[in-house]
Scaffold this motif. Sequence first.
Motif, mmCIF file in Angstrom:
data_model
loop_
_atom_site.group_PDB
_atom_site.id
_atom_site.type_symbol
_atom_site.label_atom_id
_atom_site.label_comp_id
_atom_site.label_asym_id
_atom_site.label_seq_id
_atom_site.Cartn_x
_atom_site.Cartn_y
_atom_site.Cartn_z
ATOM 1 N N MET A 54 37.085 39.294 92.494
ATOM 2 C CA MET A 54 36.077 39.975 92.193
ATOM 3 C C MET A 54 36.460 41.360 91.188
ATOM 4 N N ASN A 55 35.616 41.151 90.072
ATOM 5 C CA ASN A 55 36.051 42.291 89.360
ATOM 6 C C ASN A 55 34.758 42.493 88.375
ATOM 7 N N GLU A 70 28.587 41.212 83.913
ATOM 8 C CA GLU A 70 29.344 42.210 84.716
ATOM 9 C C GLU A 70 28.222 43.209 85.140
ATOM 10 N N CYS A 109 25.676 35.632 88.270
ATOM 11 C CA CYS A 109 26.170 36.000 89.449
ATOM 12 C C CYS A 109 26.103 37.647 89.785
ATOM 13 N N GLY A 120 27.461 39.347 92.133
ATOM 14 C CA GLY A 120 28.526 40.205 92.625
ATOM 15 C C GLY A 120 28.478 40.304 94.085
ATOM 16 N N ALA A 140 32.025 47.302 93.701
ATOM 17 C CA ALA A 140 33.374 46.842 94.121
ATOM 18 C C ALA A 140 34.493 47.847 93.903
ATOM 19 N N CYS A 198 26.708 30.597 97.278
ATOM 20 C CA CYS A 198 26.290 31.231 96.319
ATOM 21 C C CYS A 198 24.813 31.491 96.309
ATOM 22 N N ALA A 214 32.430 37.221 89.859
ATOM 23 C CA ALA A 214 33.468 36.513 90.306
ATOM 24 C C ALA A 214 34.156 35.395 89.798
ATOM 25 N N ASN A 262 31.655 43.358 89.415
ATOM 26 C CA ASN A 262 30.627 42.597 89.843
ATOM 27 C C ASN A 262 30.515 41.193 89.545
ATOM 28 N N SER A 310 29.685 38.911 96.602
ATOM 29 C CA SER A 310 31.174 38.542 97.189
ATOM 30 C C SER A 310 31.080 37.421 98.339
ATOM 31 N N LEU A 353 33.581 35.312 98.083
ATOM 32 C CA LEU A 353 35.046 35.861 98.204
ATOM 33 C C LEU A 353 35.260 35.627 99.666
#
Lengths: 336, 295, 442
Positions: free
Chosen positions: B239-240, B208, B222, B224, B295, B261, B244, B242, B226, B229
């Motif tokens: 997306m939460n 995160e 990841c 983040g 985000a 990605c 996915a 940072n 997006s 997304l």
Amino acid sequence: MSDQPIIVSASPHVHSDRTSKKLMYDVVIALIPAFLVSLYVFGLQALLVTGVAVLSCLLIEYLIQRYILKSAVTIGDGSALITGLLLAFNLPAGLPVWMIVVGSLVAIGIAKLSFGGLGYNIFNPALVGRVFLLVSFPVQMTLWPTAVENNTTLVDAVTGATTLGLIKEGVQFGQTITELSPQIPSVTSMFLGITTGSIGEMSALALLLGGLYLLYRKVISWHIPVALLGTMALMTGIFWYVDPEHYANPLIHLLSGGAVLGAFFMATDLVTSPVTKKGMVIFAIGIGVITVVIRLFGSYPEGISFAILIMNAFVPLINSYFKPRRFGSKIKVKMV
Amino acid sequence: MTDSILNSVILLTGLGIVAALVLYVVSKKFYVYENPLIAEVEELLPGANCAGCGSPGCRSFAEKLVSSDDIANLFCPVGGNAVMKQVSAALGKEIAEQDPTVAVVRCQGSCEVRPKTSEYQGPRSCAISALIYSGETDCQYGCLGDGDCVVACKFDAMYMDEETGLPVVITDKCTSCGMCVTACPRGIIEMRPKHKRDLKIYVGCLNEEKGGIAKKACSVACIGCSKCLDICPKEAIVMNNNLAYIDPAYCTLCRKCVDVCPTHSIIETNFPPRKVKQEEVPVIKVEPVKPQPDA
Amino acid sequence: MLKTFPKGGIHPPENKLTADTPIKKMPVPRVVYVPISQHIGIPAEIVVEVKQKVEIGQVIARSGGYVSSNIHAPVAGTVTKLDMIVDTTGYKKQCIVIRTDDKNESNYQEPEFPLIPEIAMAPEEILQRIADFGIVGLGGATFPAHVKLHVKADKHLDCLIVNGVECEPYLTADHRLMLEKTDEILVGIRILMRALHIERAIIGIENNKRDAIERFRERNPKGSGIQIAALQVKYPQGGEKQLIRALLGREVPMNGLPLDVGVVVHNVGTVFAIYQAVQHNRPLMERVVTVTGKKLEKPSNFWVKIGTPITDLLAEAGGVPEGTRKIVSGGPMMGKALKSTDVPVTKGTSGILVIPDDEASRGEPRSCIRCGECVDVCPMGLEPHLLMNLTEKSLFEKAAREDILTCIECGSCSYVCPSHRPLLDYIRFGKSITKQLQTKSA
């Protein structure tokens, strides 16, 4: 900083310099005086028995761990060495080599490794080996060569009974202690080790020296030896006081039949004795009582090996009943 | 001689009769009635006692099945729909069918892509090392690598890959009992639906942290960004913090997110190789990644 | 015969390298990282915003509940970020980053604090002040001080114990503080005695700090009700329960608190912080940290602003020596090994210990030989070998029955184990699971 990554571990980050290996080698050091005495009185025979026992214990442990268990080989930790030494100390000099090997096999293979190795065995391995030999080969196991001062021979024709054996047999045939007394070695010679018996139990003095070293190094605590010998002295003392013609005096009991060896080296085996001091005292009293009962009323003149093995079986029970007092439990709040 | 034989025969027979009488009386006296259905249902259950259903064992699950009126929310993940159907028939109660699921490990932080920055000394157990600190690498979300999940798995469906240091699920053996999910102190393992031919697409990362920090700790994290997304046609990606997450309920396995990605942190399994000519994107090593705005 | 606690305990090598090193002021750091959870309990709530200018001593995070504490800006400057930073727990936690304003003179001009022996405040005011000024236990546990001082009506309190034991090897922060701030600590004790309405206080100091004992005896006015007690050197005497047992012969009941035997215990550092708060209006913004290690060039004691990165501290002590494999926050017995030196100093940081390569690694664990050493040294009367065994086998309920939760995590068992078994690692794990199980069933 170092090239290697930084180490993270939970506290504490320091450790005392005592290791189990050092404990084991302290025991080995403590056994040296008794071994020297046995060399002096039994000569090369003692060396032969001890050498065979030690080597076969190490070899058997190696072979079993390497080829049967396929686990890590731990002969370096000193425990097999001690088992070998203690086994030899409990055997008469002049025992056939193959019997010693059988004893080692039983001690290491059955009593130690089949229970899971060091730390998991319930019974003292050396004693299991010894008792196995004693019940399997009673004749050879009680053929005691007589101690000769400054012995250098390998062959020893003269054999005799141990002090306790003499008394037991004599009393059984209706003799009194007074009648037997010419044959009983003096307390001094028993204390110094010029007597009959198995290799390591000869000299109480040498064993005491080793025992004191162990106490000094804090490998063992005083609880087991004191409680064990105290119980034996007290019990045999009572019988002797009541009927000195049929029961030997406590000193004879304490100085013969491996009492000192058992009290300082066999009963105090860390793995097979209780963990708390209270438990140790109970354990030692139990051994003392059983030993005296066997010696006075059983068919064997000596009994400490059996007594220790019997009490070994009670160790888990003792551990779960005699716990240390938890801090803050069972207290009356004292207010000033 | 004959006497002693006779005596012992009589004595032993007598003993036997007395013991049998005692046993009989006691069993009658202390007989407890039990619904025979429980035994019947227990017989149907797999008998693995894995506790995947939430009950401590198959026996207690059987009791629960028999005693509850509504068993729609009870499910044996090991036996699956087949067993539950039998149970339903035996009990005459409605059950809810569930899609078969399988455990997936949502971390790709192998020794190679996620370098160790410290050395842990202590008992080799994720639960214990997690108490002390965030692990040997700089990622405090990923796999700790001590294999608590493998120990927890009662079906031999997991093993530690020695090369990557990560656990691997053998999907054929996985019964989705969920023991590994609870065993993992990091919550890396997730039960995801086992689609046809075991096709799966999921984000293989739980980090995160902001992009740059995550990337620094692990090159396949990841970040983040997006991109997935934006490209997802079914709005299946959330997306939460940072990070996915692909919601399996909406994902149609179109694989578009996998292609976009930039850090290869989205994993696809068991798909046939792509037919369209693809530019092989080499594993990016130290490419500076712009941290994405929060985000 | 000096007093001590009767059961268990060990004597690790003291290694108090910095016992004679006066406390130096650490230069004001350029940037401070102030975590919002520096105490046991609920983290504080941030009340500043990014880019906000803060004055020295301003509240930047407000107490988040009863068991919580305020956090004050240790420097005057600008809040640059509300970031995550690894703290001593080994995990990233929320922190407030403040850039020091190098033009603001309050950062560099330390006011003088002449001794004020007269106590003007009423007891209630004192308690409120302690709560407002972010005082937490500075001995290491960081329990908010006002919670400890709150005595319920049904408890009878008769004695304050001031903990100057510092039984951890290497650490000398409390020792130096006692030597250099003797009078202030004595006033601090009187403040606490007034707040608690009691007439009796004892300072417990281990006998390896003779100079501190003597200085206290010299300065302690007659009839103050304060008694100075020298104690035998034995770890873990600084544990609250052990200290009370040693000084008063009272045993805190199992699962009980010192208050149950009429005692409140505070560390000397906390007492000094209370003195500063009550007499000089200084919130808790700095503390004494011992930076030490056998290979370290200049092992020292420092006055350090909360939030200073440990990197700065180590640089001030001569830099991280070659061949360092472990860095510990706290003492060697109970401190936490750090993963990186970016960790900031918090209210609970009593020392930084740098351990060289040859002492950093743990011994290879071997099987338990049931020697019972761990049972002998456990000051709480537990059986560590058994607790480890039960935890290893996931028998947590059994472990709970063997009183695993009363373990104080002093580490004496792991220290003595001749087989190098990670006893405390397992016991700590067992404790955490047992606690979880108990809260679940409650």
